[in-house]
Motif scaffolding. Structure first.
Motif, PDB file in Angstrom:
ATOM      1  N   PHE A  79       0.823  -1.210   0.000  1.00 44.97           N
ATOM      2  CA  PHE A  79       0.000   0.000   0.000  1.00 44.97           C
ATOM      3  C   PHE A  79       0.852   1.253   0.000  1.00 44.97           C
ATOM      4  O   PHE A  79       0.737   2.118   0.846  1.00 44.97           O
ATOM      5  N   ALA A  84       3.722  -0.363  -4.983  1.00 40.29           N
ATOM      6  CA  ALA A  84       2.671  -1.359  -5.202  1.00 40.29           C
ATOM      7  C   ALA A  84       2.988  -2.245  -6.393  1.00 40.29           C
ATOM      8  O   ALA A  84       2.868  -3.464  -6.330  1.00 40.29           O
ATOM      9  N   MET A  88       3.876  -6.296  -6.519  1.00 40.16           N
ATOM     10  CA  MET A  88       3.195  -7.272  -7.362  1.00 40.16           C
ATOM     11  C   MET A  88       4.217  -8.053  -8.187  1.00 40.16           C
ATOM     12  O   MET A  88       4.135  -9.276  -8.302  1.00 40.16           O
ATOM     13  N   CYS A  91       6.012 -10.698  -6.178  1.00 39.60           N
ATOM     14  CA  CYS A  91       5.186 -11.889  -5.993  1.00 39.60           C
ATOM     15  C   CYS A  91       5.178 -12.740  -7.264  1.00 39.60           C
ATOM     16  O   CYS A  91       5.291 -13.960  -7.207  1.00 39.60           O
ATOM     17  N   VAL A 120      -1.981  -6.895 -16.899  1.00 41.78           N
ATOM     18  CA  VAL A 120      -2.694  -6.926 -15.626  1.00 41.78           C
ATOM     19  C   VAL A 120      -4.193  -6.966 -15.917  1.00 41.78           C
ATOM     20  O   VAL A 120      -4.688  -6.184 -16.726  1.00 41.78           O
ATOM     21  N   GLN A 121      -4.865  -7.856 -15.248  1.00 42.43           N
ATOM     22  CA  GLN A 121      -6.283  -8.059 -15.553  1.00 42.43           C
ATOM     23  C   GLN A 121      -7.098  -6.775 -15.404  1.00 42.43           C
ATOM     24  O   GLN A 121      -6.950  -6.056 -14.428  1.00 42.43           O
TER      25      GLN A 121
ATOM     26  N   VAL B 622      -4.608   2.040  -8.222  1.00 46.04           N
ATOM     27  CA  VAL B 622      -3.350   1.319  -8.380  1.00 46.04           C
ATOM     28  C   VAL B 622      -3.351   0.091  -7.487  1.00 46.04           C
ATOM     29  O   VAL B 622      -3.062  -1.017  -7.924  1.00 46.04           O
ATOM     30  N   PHE B 623      -3.725   0.294  -6.225  1.00 46.36           N
ATOM     31  CA  PHE B 623      -3.709  -0.839  -5.300  1.00 46.36           C
ATOM     32  C   PHE B 623      -4.647  -1.931  -5.783  1.00 46.36           C
ATOM     33  O   PHE B 623      -4.287  -3.101  -5.835  1.00 46.36           O
ATOM     34  N   ARG B 625      -5.738  -2.520  -8.623  1.00 48.22           N
ATOM     35  CA  ARG B 625      -5.334  -3.118  -9.883  1.00 48.22           C
ATOM     36  C   ARG B 625      -4.405  -4.315  -9.633  1.00 48.22           C
ATOM     37  O   ARG B 625      -4.477  -5.325 -10.307  1.00 48.22           O
ATOM     38  N   TYR B 626      -3.493  -4.180  -8.665  1.00 51.67           N
ATOM     39  CA  TYR B 626      -2.467  -5.206  -8.497  1.00 51.67           C
ATOM     40  C   TYR B 626      -2.869  -6.324  -7.542  1.00 51.67           C
ATOM     41  O   TYR B 626      -2.222  -7.345  -7.486  1.00 51.67           O
ATOM     42  N   ILE B 627      -3.940  -6.075  -6.796  1.00 49.08           N
ATOM     43  CA  ILE B 627      -4.298  -7.056  -5.783  1.00 49.08           C
ATOM     44  C   ILE B 627      -4.602  -8.414  -6.410  1.00 49.08           C
ATOM     45  O   ILE B 627      -4.192  -9.459  -5.896  1.00 49.08           O
ATOM     46  N   GLU B 629      -3.369  -9.767  -9.130  1.00 47.05           N
ATOM     47  CA  GLU B 629      -2.129 -10.434  -9.518  1.00 47.05           C
ATOM     48  C   GLU B 629      -1.430 -11.023  -8.303  1.00 47.05           C
ATOM     49  O   GLU B 629      -0.944 -12.157  -8.317  1.00 47.05           O
ATOM     50  N   ILE B 630      -1.384 -10.230  -7.251  1.00 47.07           N
ATOM     51  CA  ILE B 630      -0.685 -10.678  -6.049  1.00 47.07           C
ATOM     52  C   ILE B 630      -1.377 -11.907  -5.481  1.00 47.07           C
ATOM     53  O   ILE B 630      -0.737 -12.895  -5.122  1.00 47.07           O
ATOM     54  N   LYS B 632      -3.161 -14.103  -6.981  1.00 43.03           N
ATOM     55  CA  LYS B 632      -2.928 -15.286  -7.800  1.00 43.03           C
ATOM     56  C   LYS B 632      -1.554 -15.876  -7.525  1.00 43.03           C
ATOM     57  O   LYS B 632      -1.403 -17.090  -7.342  1.00 43.03           O
ATOM     58  N   LEU B 649      -7.320  -8.278   1.079  1.00 48.14           N
ATOM     59  CA  LEU B 649      -6.490  -7.203   0.535  1.00 48.14           C
ATOM     60  C   LEU B 649      -7.347  -6.038   0.046  1.00 48.14           C
ATOM     61  O   LEU B 649      -7.007  -4.868   0.238  1.00 48.14           O
ATOM     62  N   ALA B 653      -7.206  -2.213   1.102  1.00 44.13           N
ATOM     63  CA  ALA B 653      -6.954  -1.127   0.146  1.00 44.13           C
ATOM     64  C   ALA B 653      -7.967  -0.023   0.338  1.00 44.13           C
ATOM     65  O   ALA B 653      -7.630   1.166   0.372  1.00 44.13           O
ATOM     66  N   LEU B 699     -11.208 -11.176 -11.293  1.00 43.02           N
ATOM     67  CA  LEU B 699     -10.052 -11.907 -10.804  1.00 43.02           C
ATOM     68  C   LEU B 699      -9.997 -13.282 -11.445  1.00 43.02           C
ATOM     69  O   LEU B 699      -9.791 -14.297 -10.804  1.00 43.02           O
TER      70      LEU B 699
END
Lengths: 382, 796
Positions: A79, A84, A88, A91, A120-121, B622-623, B625-627, B629-630, B632, B649, B653, B699
């Motif tokens: 965060f 951020a 990602m 990971c 990114v999805q 931004v947060f 968006r990446y959650i 991916e993380i 997974k 998460l 956020a 997701l």
């Protein structure tokens, strides 16, 4: 550049120790994921501690004669707007490495970039903008997991060449480095004992030169035969593979390492990296640094000592002068009278010299006179 | 066409009535043909005479021959020849000028009589079948107002004489100044169509209206009445049947209702004109008039046919209206009328258009304060004027003393100053005015110029006021941010004036063009010669870059911006008689720049705050968006339940960015005090969809049912920290319209009108009270520090 990633490790050859090493690496990756998950589920912010690879976190260990990494670490937070994405990416790469270990395969740095690359999805954003981003994350993971690159099943492109009185075994293939023709043996990025073993060595020392052009001169003149040595080059700043190989030759076979580099801040820093390790890889100094490496030239005094013509002078520009002063101020140079005098003279001269400048005297001056004389006179900087 | 049956029958009747009018125009009772023959014969003789003389004397003309041709020029004749000086340069402008003069007069009359103006403008196309290539056509312009009406004996003077009026001889703020306007329009109509002006006026609600038709005689500067009778037909019922939409509005009782027009005047002028939308059009004029006169209700019935090539000319009119369907759905009954006693600018009062009828509703229910007439200030008087004033006073009050003259005829001359001035010219205070000769007057003039006098009184000025400026802008311009400022009066050439400015930013305004400058003088829009106007120069010279706007050097700023400048004065210095641009006096331009800078500062604060809000929204994006991916990756490594992890998460956020929002608001005083919505004279609307486009994201295989929703709803970052979160998000307004009236406590008004459906306003006592309780802060322009504002006439 090795664009197409090719599996280099041969499964049948993996030793027991390698298996143990993989288990260790795997458990570290799982630990990392567990920490993220447990923090997230507990409603706390997921963080990954990444030791700092900066000059400020680099400690000069005078006693051991090498650079070491300090304890300072940066927290990579999910965060945090600036972190951020990197979080990602960390990971993603952790997961890729896990897959590599499971498949018992290795990938190049570029291969890893493609492995982690996707959109990114729900956005048009790619996970990695370029390979540099990916490379940085992998270095972070190395320090963060405390595992070396090869332990993560990642290799870099080949860089550097070797030839000389030595026979090695590379992934089971015996290689006689006396019979490598004009091209020499290309030093792979992973030269750990499980990949390369030394079989028979007659050489008495190693001469490491900066560039393949100079190396070619020495090889053609059969310098290594005449002087019974190993001849290596690193293509400028030597890669980890080259440094690790030199370190093993020095450490395991007790061969002294002599370096023939340019007389400029760049050459001086290459020597510094070979000798005491680099700032960005300070955590690997143990494996890479060669504290008793010797710098035989080119020296600032050689312009007069060798009676070189004016034509070889390369004027120092502002960047060079700034860099030279910076190097002189590094703790590991600061207390060294010889190096202070060397850099001081270069600055007073106001010009740089390349190893090739000796060719102005005679085509083989460097192989037949310069290096032998210096070795004989034990005229070098340490 | 509904009007077609009535028109043919009306027109011949008018023609028969007017037949004698033409005869009256002639000097004798000759038939027109005979008259023409006579005059051409006279001219032939004259020419021959001159030729003979020339031959005889060898000179082109003699003093005698020249003298024979020298004679008076009547003002009307002069302007008939120089119509461009009055704004009748071309057919399109002539149409506009006619509407403008009539509307200005109506507004002036209503305000002077203390009536809230209700004005209906009708333009009829009298040649709907003309070929498309026609450059101009015949139109009938009618303006009906609910003013006090005009007494019968004054009708000819008001409408039929140039330079006749109540406004020229006094120093009082009003729209008209010279008394040229409406009579010039009538004259133009007469010249181009030969038709007289038709006037209906009802000064007394209990008596029938006067119906008068008059034509102007340019030679005598007098009107000649062709019809004069009484009628009950006021407001004229003819207008109610012009089109189907007019009939519909009439049935609703919103078009020319007799109850709204108990007294009033209707004037119709037929003229050669051209109706075309776009810049400098009647539409634009009325739109701008509505902005500067939020207390007026204006209805405009457009002609059935618009000039064909208007498409290429309608470029950037950036005001938008509700479409007819919108308006009908949202507002089935009547156009929104402000409720009595409602003193907040309403965000739901919007201009709307329905099938060729444009309605500019009334946004506030108070008339501008009545202005006082003042005596000239000594510093603004020139020597010739002074001599004339002496003469006039001597005539008006024979035997008056110099001492009394100075006190009576000038403002700001106290008895003490008067005796000092008398001493200065070595006259006793009892000296008669008749003894003042030219030399003495000159001495007196010099003394007056050097005297240390207070500036002229300022109660002669009626600013629009911050609140009304905002109401007007809100009504006419679809933006998201509005700011206004009203300066203290200042003085040029001894005449008091006052500058007001307002800006509207964002919303539906186009962001790629230069800002639009709308200019007003005494509430009258100025549509032409923008670059010659002092206000334009002031806009260009103000450094808009300071307020986060693009501003090319030497040009207007670029962005979704409308800049309004209003100059109120007892005498606005126009560059020409057609009143199109304000002369560039340093004092005026300086005041304009100060007013603009004040608005600019408010806008700058808002833009900075908005940028901050955007950053927060992006951060959250931004947060989120990446959650995915993380989740997974982590789940693939250690087998954590992906759904649970994702939810955990995501919750974090949201919580974290919410915390960040909170910190923003409570982040010390600096930010809180600079909250743009807290400033005086600012209105901010929550523009739906103004937030950064949300990243909607699923997701993949673990798609949680609560994937991130589009956050255009209640999660849109609100710029109003105090807006209740559960409130309908459509349009909120936080209007601080404090200090509209001197002496009235500055009140933090929170105008929350729900949606624009015209539902009764929901009052929100707790936030409003909380706001009111909070000490107001404002930025001191000199020190740059915030200081408490005492509740008072807080126009800073």
């Amino acid at each position: 550049m090795a664009k197409k990633a090719a599996a280099a490790a041969n499964a049948s050859n993996v030793t027991k120790s390698v298996k143990e090493r993989d288990t260790r690496t795997m458990s570290r990756i799982v630990d990392l994921a567990d920490s993220v998950a447990s923090k997230a589920l507990a409603g706390r912010e997921p963080k990954v501690a990444i030791p700092l690879r900066t000059k400020s976190n680099t400690i000069w260990n005078r006693k051991r004669g090498m650079l070491e990494m300090g304890d300072a670490a940066a927290e990579r937070e999910l965060f945090n707007l600036n972190q951020a994405k990197q979080f990602m990416q960390t990971c993603l790469h952790a997961n890729s490495i896990k897959e590599l270990i499971e498949a018992e395969k290795t990938l190049s740095l570029r291969g890893m970039f493609y492995k982690g690359l996707h959109t990114v999805q729900g956005t048009k954003e790619k996970t990695f903008a370029d390979q540099d981003e990916s490379d940085g994350i992998l270095e972070d993971l190395e320090v963060s997991l405390g595992s070396l690159r090869e332990e993560l099943h990642i290799f870099a492109k080949k860089k550097g060449t070797m030839i000389g009185n030595i026979t090695i075994v590379d992934t089971g293939d015996e290689i006689d480095c006396r019979r490598m023709g004009s091209g020499g043996y290309a030093i792979p990025s992973i030269v750990e004992p499980d990949v390369i073993q030394f079989k028979k060595c007659d050489a008495k020392f190693v001469l490491h030169v900066e560039k393949d052009t100079v190396w070619g001169r020495f090889n053609e003149d059969k310098f290594w035969q005449k002087h019974n040595c190993i001849l290596t080059e690193g293509g400028g700043q030597p890669s980890r593979g080259v440094r690790r190989l030199l370190q093993r030759l020095n450490n395991e076979l007790g061969l002294p390492i002599y370096c023939l580099l340019d007389c400029d801040p760049w050459g001086h820093y290459i020597f510094s990296v070979i000798k005491q390790g680099s700032i960005s890889l300070a955590f690997e100094s143990n494996r890479l640094a060669i504290p008793d490496a010797k710098f035989i030239g080119i020296r600032s005094k050689d312009y007069t000592a060798c009676d070189l013509s004016d034509d070889v002078k390369v004027e120092m520009n502002d960047t060079d002068i700034k860099r030279a002063k910076e190097i002189a101020a590094y703790p590991w140079f600061l207390g060294h009278k010889g190096w202070q005098a060397e850099i001081d003279l270069m600055l007073r001269n106001g010009f740089k010299m390349e190893v090739e400048s000796l060719i102005t005297k005679d085509i083989s001056y460097v192989t037949e006179e310069y290096v032998p004389q210096r070795l004989k006179a034990k005229d070098w900087l340490v | 066409m509904d009007a077609s049956p009535s028109r043919p029958s009306a027109a011949p009747a008018a023609r028969t009535r007017r037949a004698p009018a033409h005869a009256d125009d002639a000097q004798a009772s000759l038939l027109p043909a005979e008259e023409e023959e006579l005059s051409s014969a006279k001219a032939r003789i004259e020419r021959k005479k001159r030729e003979l003389e020339k031959e005889a004397t060898g000179r082109r003309a003699t003093a005698e021959s020249m003298a024979s041709r020298q004679r008076d020029i009547s003002v009307s004749e002069f302007f008939a020849k120089n119509r461009h000086l009055l704004g009748f340069d071309n057919p399109r402008k002539a149409l506009l000028t006619t509407v403008k003069e009539a509307v200005d007069n109506s507004l002036d009359a209503c305000e002077e009589a203390g009536i809230l103006p209700d004005i209906t403008v009708i333009i009829e196309d009298l040649q709907p079948d003309r070929p498309a290539s026609a450059k101009s056509a015949r139109y009938r312009v009618s303006v009906v107002d609910n003013g006090p009406g005009i007494v019968r004996k004054q009708v000819e003077n008001v409408f039929g004489r140039l330079l006749y009026g109540s406004k020229f001889h006094r120093l009082k703020m009003s729209r008209g100044q010279q008394g040229i306007g409406i009579s010039a329009a009538g004259m133009y109509g007469l010249i181009t169509t030969g038709r007289p002006m038709v006037i209906h006026t009802r000064p007394d609600a209990r008596r029938p209206a006067h119906h008068i038709e008059l034509a102007m005689n340019t030679k005598t500067n007098r009107a000649e009445v062709t019809t004069d009778d009484e009628t009950e037909d006021f407001p004229p019922q003819r207008f109610l049947t012009l089109s189907s939409s007019a009939r519909r509005l009439a049935a609703e009782g919103t078009l020319l209702a007799s109850s709204d027009y108990v007294t009033g005047t209707s004037v119709s002028i037929e003229l050669e004109g051209r109706y075309q939308k776009g810049r400098g059009s009647v539409d634009e004029f009325l739109e701008l008039t509505a902005i500067a006169n939020p207390h007026a209700r204006i209805t405009f019935i457009t002609p059935s046919r618009v000039a064909d090539d208007d498409a290429d000319d309608t470029a950037p009119i950036r005001f938008t209206r509700n479409s007819a369907r919108d308006a009908a759905a949202a507002n089935p009954a009547a156009p929104a009328q402000p409720e009595p006693g409602d003193d907040k600018p309403r965000t739901d009062v919007k201009t709307e258009e329905r099938d060729g009828i444009i309605l500019f509703p009334r946004a506030v229910n108070e008339l501008p304060p009545e202005t006082k007439e003042i005596q000239p200030h000594p510093k603004g008087v020139e020597l010739g004027t002074l001599l004339q004033m002496v003469k006039d006073h001597e005539v008006a009050q024979p035997g008056a003393t110099l001492y009394n003259f100075l006190q009576d005829r000038f403002s700001r001359i106290s008895p003490a100053t008067a005796s000092k001035l008398c001493d200065g010219v070595k006259m006793s205070s009892r000296a008669k005015l008749g003894d003042v000769d030219h030399d003495l007057a000159e001495k007196l003039f010099k003394l007056l110029q050097d005297a240390d006098l207070p500036p002229p009184p300022t109660d002669c000025l009626a600013p629009i006021g911050v609140r009304q400026l905002l109401a007007g802008m809100l009504k006419g311009v679809r933006a998201e941010f509005y700011a206004a400022s009203s300066r203290e009066p200042a003085v040029y050439r001894g005449r008091p004036f006052l500058i007001e400015a307002a800006i509207a930013f964002g919303g539906e305004l186009s962001g790629d063009d230069s800002a639009r400058v709308i200019r007003f003088a005494n509430r009258v829009p100025l549509l032409f010669q923008q670059s010659a106007c002092s206000s334009f120069k002031a806009v260009v010279e103000t450094n808009w870059r300071n307020y986060d706007l693009q501003h090319p050097r030497g040009a207007l700023p670029v962005g979704p911006l409308v800049i309004m400048i209003h100059m109120a004065s007892v005498w606005v210095p126009f560059t020409s008689e057609s009143k199109e641009a304000i002369a560039d006096y340093d004092e005026i331009r300086k005041e304009m720049k100060l007013a603009l800078m004040e608005c600019g500062r408010k806008l700058g604060t808002y833009l900075k705050k908005r940028a901050r809000m955007r950053r927060e929204a992006e951060r959250r994006d931004v947060f989120e968006r990446y959650i995915g991916e993380i989740t997974k990756a982590v789940s693939a490594i250690n087998g954590t339940d992906a759904r649970k992890l994702y939810d955990a998460l995501l919750t974090q956020a949201k919580k974290r960015t919410a915390v960040a929002d909170l910190q923003l608001d409570e982040d010390g005083k600096a930010i809180k005090d600079e909250d743009p919505a807290d400033q005086d004279g600012v209105i901010i609307l929550d523009a739906p969809g103004s937030a950064a486009a949300p990243a909607s994201q699923g997701l993949g295989e673990v798609k949680p049912d609560r994937a991130i929703k589009s956050r255009s709803g209640d999660e849109t970052p609100s710029l109003l920290g105090d807006a209740p979160a559960d409130e309908p998000p459509a349009r909120r307004a936080n209007a601080k319209a404090s200090a509209a009236k001197p002496g009235k406590p500055a009140k933090a008004a929170k105008g929350d009108k729900g949606e624009k459906s015209g539902k009764p306003a929901k009052s929100e006592p707790p936030p409003a009270a909380a706001k009111a309780a909070k000490p107001k802060m404002r930025l001191d322009p000199k020190t740059g520090k915030l200081k408490p504002v005492d509740d008072g006439p807080g126009l800073f």
